[in-house]
Design a protein around this motif. Structure first.
Motif, mmCIF file in Angstrom:
data_model
loop_
_atom_site.group_PDB
_atom_site.id
_atom_site.type_symbol
_atom_site.label_atom_id
_atom_site.label_comp_id
_atom_site.label_asym_id
_atom_site.label_seq_id
_atom_site.Cartn_x
_atom_site.Cartn_y
_atom_site.Cartn_z
ATOM 1 N N THR A 291 -10.127 11.287 10.572
ATOM 2 C CA THR A 291 -10.181 10.215 9.571
ATOM 3 C C THR A 291 -9.421 9.013 10.112
ATOM 4 O O THR A 291 -8.189 9.005 10.159
ATOM 5 C CB THR A 291 -9.563 10.674 8.239
ATOM 6 O OG1 THR A 291 -10.237 11.857 7.788
ATOM 7 C CG2 THR A 291 -9.683 9.586 7.182
ATOM 8 N N TYR B 22 -7.907 5.339 10.114
ATOM 9 C CA TYR B 22 -7.395 4.411 9.101
ATOM 10 C C TYR B 22 -7.304 3.030 9.747
ATOM 11 O O TYR B 22 -6.505 2.800 10.661
ATOM 12 C CB TYR B 22 -6.016 4.874 8.626
ATOM 13 C CG TYR B 22 -5.458 4.079 7.477
ATOM 14 C CD1 TYR B 22 -5.967 4.219 6.190
ATOM 15 C CD2 TYR B 22 -4.397 3.187 7.675
ATOM 16 C CE1 TYR B 22 -5.453 3.493 5.131
ATOM 17 C CE2 TYR B 22 -3.873 2.462 6.622
ATOM 18 C CZ TYR B 22 -4.407 2.612 5.349
ATOM 19 O OH TYR B 22 -3.880 1.884 4.301
ATOM 20 N N GLU C 117 -10.424 4.016 5.116
ATOM 21 C CA GLU C 117 -10.556 5.310 5.791
ATOM 22 C C GLU C 117 -12.028 5.571 6.103
ATOM 23 O O GLU C 117 -12.889 5.356 5.264
ATOM 24 C CB GLU C 117 -10.043 6.444 4.900
ATOM 25 C CG GLU C 117 -8.575 6.358 4.560
ATOM 26 C CD GLU C 117 -8.141 7.496 3.640
ATOM 27 O OE1 GLU C 117 -8.864 8.530 3.593
ATOM 28 O OE2 GLU C 117 -7.100 7.362 2.977
ATOM 29 N N ARG C 118 -12.294 6.040 7.328
ATOM 30 C CA ARG C 118 -13.665 6.449 7.655
ATOM 31 C C ARG C 118 -13.628 7.601 8.661
ATOM 32 O O ARG C 118 -12.725 7.695 9.494
ATOM 33 C CB ARG C 118 -14.498 5.283 8.200
ATOM 34 C CG ARG C 118 -13.968 4.634 9.454
ATOM 35 C CD ARG C 118 -14.765 3.364 9.759
ATOM 36 N NE ARG C 118 -14.245 2.668 10.928
ATOM 37 C CZ ARG C 118 -14.698 2.849 12.168
ATOM 38 N NH1 ARG C 118 -15.686 3.704 12.385
ATOM 39 N NH2 ARG C 118 -14.183 2.174 13.186
ATOM 40 N N THR C 119 -14.619 8.479 8.550
ATOM 41 C CA THR C 119 -14.690 9.653 9.414
ATOM 42 C C THR C 119 -15.375 9.304 10.723
ATOM 43 O O THR C 119 -16.464 8.706 10.726
ATOM 44 C CB THR C 119 -15.462 10.783 8.707
ATOM 45 O OG1 THR C 119 -14.810 11.093 7.470
ATOM 46 C CG2 THR C 119 -15.503 12.030 9.568
ATOM 47 N N VAL D 238 -4.670 7.551 12.525
ATOM 48 C CA VAL D 238 -5.514 8.498 11.799
ATOM 49 C C VAL D 238 -4.721 9.134 10.665
ATOM 50 O O VAL D 238 -3.490 9.233 10.723
ATOM 51 C CB VAL D 238 -6.066 9.611 12.726
ATOM 52 C CG1 VAL D 238 -6.969 9.029 13.786
ATOM 53 C CG2 VAL D 238 -4.940 10.415 13.353
ATOM 54 N N ILE D 239 -5.451 9.546 9.639
ATOM 55 C CA ILE D 239 -4.839 10.246 8.501
ATOM 56 C C ILE D 239 -5.180 11.725 8.605
ATOM 57 O O ILE D 239 -6.348 12.098 8.783
ATOM 58 C CB ILE D 239 -5.346 9.662 7.168
ATOM 59 C CG1 ILE D 239 -4.801 8.242 6.985
ATOM 60 C CG2 ILE D 239 -4.927 10.543 6.000
ATOM 61 C CD1 ILE D 239 -5.288 7.550 5.739
ATOM 62 N N LYS E 262 0.314 10.234 8.716
ATOM 63 C CA LYS E 262 -0.372 9.185 9.467
ATOM 64 C C LYS E 262 0.093 9.325 10.917
ATOM 65 O O LYS E 262 1.296 9.295 11.194
ATOM 66 C CB LYS E 262 -0.040 7.799 8.923
ATOM 67 C CG LYS E 262 -0.720 7.488 7.598
ATOM 68 C CD LYS E 262 -0.453 6.061 7.154
ATOM 69 C CE LYS E 262 -1.158 5.768 5.822
ATOM 70 N NZ LYS E 262 -0.877 4.395 5.323
#
Length: 694
Positions: free
Chosen positions: A198, A200, A205-207, A219-220, A272
């Motif tokens: 994921t 950030y 947020e996007r995969t 990344v999260i 994060k």
């Protein structure tokens, strides 16, 4: 070079023969078939159509064009194939039983039909490949089985011929099942790698696929998710399961600013993580790649077996012809009886059990060690580990933690000594300063706020507190005359191997700390365990002899050498190798020359790049706790391989000797071959079974 996934490899010996055929093609000299992982490595310039034709001759084929992912439904396809083979074998057995009943109770011709039907069900693929090979004068197990079965039917031995076909089908099924189990165990290990992350970015947020992550990306990672690549925690607190990297099941607490490994699992909360490396350069990626490569490296034993197998089958074929021809011609033997004996000898010529005696055990051993956080870079190193006579240990970071702690304190001004030391060291991240602060934390002190702090390289720190100058550092930091009694105390501590932190003002020494590297909790137990197993242990260190003597006494070492420069460590290792097989354990950086000189280099490192790249074996958990287990696993693998080879050759030798009195039958021949193959497979798989105590 490109890698492809293969389907339909029937046996290790067949894979070797296919590889030799492909090697004869233009640009095919560097092609490799990796039987253990069902892969094909090809030069991009090779003629793929000719490769496909060679593979098809043995019923194998390429099932995908890249190895980024396992083909959709491939695992299910493997199960379907196995289930279909089981069903066909079960039907063959029923038909065989029915044929025997019909032969006794009713009609021989009808029984022959059932015998043939059962044979076709259980061995039709073998016959097709065997006939093709016969026309090419290529003699492998399929050719031998086809000739033997046709010969058996030609002389009217329908019952035995059918039984041989069924047993061969069962043998092939069990052999494939054993190798598949070893492969699946390895693949389960390789599946620890995450697929997505994921990202950030700009508050959104996007995969994304982990391959698209770059250094610096944020990344999260939510609770239960895998950290996509090596990075540093930018925000959040959590416990992290690092078992994929280190083999340790206990979670590790992580805070802001701490490094994390790709593939480790966030247990709770949200982290994060700032990515430090693309996934392909991460510790996990390197480990998985090395583990995958390791299972295909050939040990000296395997190389010998492969060379032996090349000559074994032709020799047995010559013996078979001799058995068929010599007794009838020169001993008035019956042609039919000795032809039958010769057919049985042909079956004994199958080298499958011999070829399988090593690879399944090697894969099992490497996989088992990898689960324990022991990265063995190849079968050759696994074999060596089980034959080690002597282990040479570096001291710092190996037998000790590489982290100093305060063991002795000399106080001359109790009111100021601890307060000044804490006031100066509390803001430093230096390991020695942290050790001092850990000692001071035993009491509650009120510290001052320095007006100015200056670091002096090679000496320590000068601090101005309440308008007065104080110094915290080694002997070189002192700007005053040292009283005789204090100088004696300083010399005594130095002679005992302590690192000194002296606190002084403009006129007096307030006190001093004596620091020493702390021993690893497991060191004494590990040394004792290794000595009990007959392995000689020795310590090589750059620290002076008095320190080496003290540490050696604490952990039970009788052989130790202090004051060694890196080149002197190399000479000492070289000297040790003259008396046996030597492993050297160090940190993978400072000890690189000694690691290279030893028969086996073992690095401490908890996944550091230098450790992974330098040594033959890496202790990923960064402690010695599982070293005895790794050695026992390696010794067990070596024992299993020796037993497998002896059993495979022994059973075949017994079968061949039965030809002298004319007692060898097709039943005995196939049972000797099938029994050896099944036992070799099952015994090799026992390496993966966890035992309660190591």
């Amino acid at each position: 070079m490109a890698e492809y996934k293969l389907q339909g490899l029937s046996c290790a010996n067949c894979a070797r023969e296919l590889e030799e055929e492909i090697n004869k093609l233009e640009h095919g000299d560097d092609a490799k078939i990796l039987f253990n992982s069902s892969k094909l490595v090809l030069n991009d310039r090779i003629d793929r159509q000719r490769v496909d034709k060679i593979l098809a001759s043995d019923g194998a084929k390429i099932i995908d064009e890249s190895l980024e992912e396992e083909p959709e439904g491939q695992h299910e396809h493997t199960h379907e194939k196995a289930d279909r083979l089981k069903l066909m074998l079960a039907l063959s057995v029923l038909l065989f039983a029915g044929a025997i009943f019909i032969d006794y109770q009713w009609n021989h011709l009808a029984a022959v039909f059932f015998f043939l039907f059962a044979t076709v069900l259980s061995g039709h693929k073998t016959f097709v490949k065997g006939f093709k090979n016969l026309f090419k004068l290529k003699f492998n197990i399929d050719t031998l089985m086809t000739v033997a079965l046709v010969g058996a039917f030609a002389i009217g031995d329908w019952r035995e011929g059918t039984f041989v076909a069924i047993l061969f089908g069962l043998n092939e099924y069990l052999e494939g099942l054993g190798m598949e189990k070893a492969r699946r165990s390895m693949e389960a290990l390789l599946k620890v790698a995450p697929k997505e992350a994921t990202l950030y970015e700009n508050g959104i947020e996007r995969t994304v696929a982990i391959d698209s992550l770059k250094k610096g990306d944020l990344v999260i990672v939510k609770a239960g998710e895998k950290i996509p690549s090596d990075g540093v925690i930018a925000e959040g607190i959590s416990s992290v399961n690092e078992a994929a990297i280190t083999g340790e099941s206990m979670p590790v607490e992580k805070f802001d600013g701490e490094n994390v490994f790709g593939g480790s699992i966030n247990n709770e909360g949200v982290l994060k993580v700032r990515i430090l490396k693309p996934y392909k350069d991460s510790s996990l990626s390197k480990i998985l790649h090395l583990v995958e490569e390791a299972q295909e490296t050939k040990t000296p034993t395997e190389q010998f077996i492969n060379r032996f197998a090349k000559y074994y089958t032709p020799i047995v074929m010559l013996i078979s012809i001799f058995v068929m021809v010599f007794p009838p011609l020169f001993m008035s033997g019956n042609w039919g009886e000795w032809f039958y004996q010769g057919l049985a000898v042909l079956i004994v010529g199958c080298p499958c059990a011999l070829i399988l005696s090593s690879p399944i055990a090697i894969v099992s051993g490497i996989t088992r060690n990898a689960r324990n956080g022991i990265l063995v870079k190849g079968g050759v190193f696994l074999e060596k580990l089980g034959k080690i006579d002597t282990i040479a240990f570096d001291k710092t970071g190996t037998l000790t933690k590489g982290a100093p702690f305060v063991e002795k304190v000399k106080v001359y001004d109790e009111e100021l000594f601890f307060k000044i030391a804490g006031s100066v060291e509390k803001s430093s991240s230096h390991p020695i300063a942290q050790a001092v602060m850990e000692k001071l934390s035993e009491n509650e002190w009120v510290y001052f706020k320095p007006e100015r702090i200056q670091t002096v390289a090679g000496q320590g720190v000068i601090a101005h507190i309440n308008g007065k100058e104080y110094r915290v550092g080694n002997e070189k930091s002192l700007m005053i005359d040292v009283p005789a009694d204090i100088q004696i105390a300083i010399n005594e501590l130095k002679n005992e191997g302590f690192t000194l932190v002296i606190v002084s003002d403009e006129d007096h020494i307030l006190g001093m700390f004596g620091l020493r590297d702390s021993l690893r909790d497991e060191s004494r137990e590990i040394i004792s365990s290794l000595n009990d197993s007959g392995i000689q242990t020795v310590m090589l260190t750059g620290d002076h002899q008095l320190m080496a003597e003290k540490v050696a006494g604490q952990i039970g070492l009788t052989d130790y050498y202090g004051g060694l420069m890196p080149e002197e460590k190399v000479e000492k290792v070289k000297e040790l190798t003259m008396n046996g097989r030597v492993a050297m354990i160090g940190d993978g950086i400072n000890d690189a020359p000694a690691l290279a000189m030893a028969d086996l280099g073992i690095a401490m490192g908890k996944g550091t790049d230098s450790a992974i790249e330098t040594a033959d074996i890496v202790l990923m958990q960064d402690h010695l706790g599982k070293l005895p287990a790794a050695i026992k696993i390696s010794k067990r693998v070596n024992r299993v391989i020796r037993w497998n080879i002896g059993m495979a050759l022994g059973l075949k030798l017994i079968a061949l000797l039965l030809t002298i009195p004319g007692l060898l039958t097709l039943w005995i021949a196939i049972l000797s071959d099938m029994g050896a193959t099944i036992l070799v497979t099952l015994i090799s798989l026992t390496v993966m079974i966890e035992r309660k105590k190591y």
